[in-house]
Structure formats: structure tokens, C-alpha cells
Design a protein around this motif. Sequence first.
Motif, PDB file in Angstrom:
ATOM      1  N   TRP A  71      58.834  40.947  45.831  1.00  0.00           N
ATOM      2  CA  TRP A  71      60.162  41.243  45.288  1.00  0.00           C
ATOM      3  C   TRP A  71      60.673  42.584  45.815  1.00  0.00           C
ATOM      4  CZ3 TRP A  71      61.647  45.307  42.039  1.00  0.00           C
ATOM      5  CH2 TRP A  71      62.923  45.200  41.473  1.00  0.00           C
ATOM      6  N   SER A  72      59.804  43.576  45.884  1.00  0.00           N
ATOM      7  CA  SER A  72      60.196  44.903  46.364  1.00  0.00           C
ATOM      8  C   SER A  72      60.673  44.859  47.806  1.00  0.00           C
ATOM      9  CB  SER A  72      59.025  45.885  46.244  1.00  0.00           C
ATOM     10  OG  SER A  72      58.742  46.172  44.902  1.00  0.00           O
ATOM     11  N   THR A  99      64.141  43.165  48.077  1.00  0.00           N
ATOM     12  CA  THR A  99      65.280  43.830  47.435  1.00  0.00           C
ATOM     13  C   THR A  99      65.406  45.314  47.761  1.00  0.00           C
ATOM     14  OG1 THR A  99      63.974  44.374  45.464  1.00  0.00           O
ATOM     15  CG2 THR A  99      65.105  42.233  45.486  1.00  0.00           C
ATOM     16  N   SER A 100      64.399  45.894  48.436  1.00  0.00           N
ATOM     17  CA  SER A 100      64.338  47.350  48.666  1.00  0.00           C
ATOM     18  C   SER A 100      64.327  48.119  47.350  1.00  0.00           C
ATOM     19  CB  SER A 100      65.515  47.827  49.541  1.00  0.00           C
ATOM     20  OG  SER A 100      65.363  47.364  50.858  1.00  0.00           O
ATOM     21  N   ARG A 101      63.798  47.480  46.309  1.00  0.00           N
ATOM     22  CA  ARG A 101      63.642  48.123  45.004  1.00  0.00           C
ATOM     23  C   ARG A 101      62.149  48.176  44.680  1.00  0.00           C
ATOM     24  NH1 ARG A 101      68.211  48.653  46.193  1.00  0.00           N
ATOM     25  NH2 ARG A 101      70.076  48.512  44.887  1.00  0.00           N
ATOM     26  N   HIS A 132      66.481  52.380  52.122  1.00  0.00           N
ATOM     27  CA  HIS A 132      67.663  52.593  51.289  1.00  0.00           C
ATOM     28  C   HIS A 132      68.103  54.060  51.389  1.00  0.00           C
ATOM     29  CE1 HIS A 132      70.385  52.635  47.879  1.00  0.00           C
ATOM     30  NE2 HIS A 132      70.275  51.316  47.799  1.00  0.00           N
TER      31      HIS A 132
END
Length: 251
Positions: A67-68, A71-73, A173
Motif C-alpha cells: 500500500w505504501s 500511494t507514496s504514503r 513526494h
Amino acid sequence: MSIKAVLFDLGETLLNYGRADIDTLLRQAARLTYDYLRRNTSFGGKLPRFGRYYHQHVFAIRLRYIWSNLTSREFNAQILLAQQLRRMGLPISPAQLDELCWLWYKPAGDLATIDPQLHHHLQCLQDMSLKLAIVSNTFSPPSVLDRHLKQFDLLRFFPVRQYSSEIVYRKPHPRIFQITLQRLGVCASEAVMVGDRIREDIKGARRIGIRAVLKKAYTNESKDAKGHVCVIKEIAELPDLISRWQGEIGT
């Protein structure tokens, strides 16, 4: 504008972990944390079998990691671990949670080495009145990485350490770079980013106007950074490189 700050990636830039089998590291970490919990009498009777414990934790980590990257989260492993333990009905103190996070990191951390002259090179940069910072993509909590840096006596060089696990944003990001620059009190044109990842470190930094230096590592073998990118093999090359840039800026 003159160069006032140098931002460093962590893995394969300052700390060299090398190639490693991730599955092996995860199993070793799971065993360390499981044994830690089992030794604590308040947890012992509530622990599932090791196989179930291992698969539950590793599945959660892998899912969040995917997921990271999409999403770059970033996620924070400390929060994830606390959630997993609550689901298992295992009450845990903040100090115990910190130790568990360290044990999850330890197998990878034990692989890390540094250039024997790294302290000297960093001191040279500080003697040039340059501010130093770390900008790292990591799901490990800050307390774990700070503990490891302290073991290598590197913490003193980096009053500013920006880990993605504490602010959500991951390189490339722009926000993680911008926050670091704000903490340093410099603008993008006054900073240099040094890292081993072309997309995250080089392209991410250049996108907001930070000069970028690619440090050669196994992570960028046979990869083309595209465009004019300065490449170094060792941190030892940085002081002379920055001095040369400073001279060009001054002319």
C-alpha cells in the motif's frame, strides 16, 4: 545561492545493509519478538503458536508495504504492531512496545556497516558550515533508527532526521523534502540530496529544485538516471564536490 545543507538518505547511503533475504530477516525478527513476549509471564498464556504469530504479523507488514509503495504514503510499524498485539489480547507498555520494535528491526540492523572514515567525512562537511540531515523512507519508528544511529555514533551529526514513518509522506513526494528544508531553515536551491535510489532520492529531490548526487550501490546497478546526474562511489568524494560547486556558484 551558496550550498548550505546536505540531505542524506539512510540505507545504502550512510548505512550499508547489503543484499539480504527479506523472508529470512522477517522470520528471525518474528522469532526474537515472539521469544521476548513468551518470556514475559503476563503474555505467555495468551500467545498463539509461533506459526500463526509469524504469519499474522508478516502478512500485515507486507500488505501495508505494498500500500505504501502504491500511494507514496508511509505506515508506522509501531502503530501496526500495537494494533496486532491488541487483537491478540496482549496488553503492552510503551517501553515494551519500543523494545519489540527494536527486535523487529534488529536482524536487518545487525547487517549494517559504515565506511570506516564516515565520521571524518561528515565532520569535514560540518567544518564547511554545512547543515546535515537525514531523509529516509522507512516504516520503522524514529526511536529505533535513532537508537541504531547512536550505536554507530552518527546521531550527533544529524540534528534533523526526517523519517517517513512519522509524517506519512514517502520520497519522492515533495512534502518530505519540503518539511526537511523547513526544519533546516534553507531553501531548495541551497541544498544537496545524496542517495542511492534514482526515483526516490534523485528525481524526487530534483523535482523541487534540490541538487542531487547519486551514490553508487547495488540498488542502482544497471539503472539509468537519465539526464545529467552527478555520481559518487563514496561519501569521501562529497567535500571536494561541494567545494567545486561552491566555487562555480561564486564565479
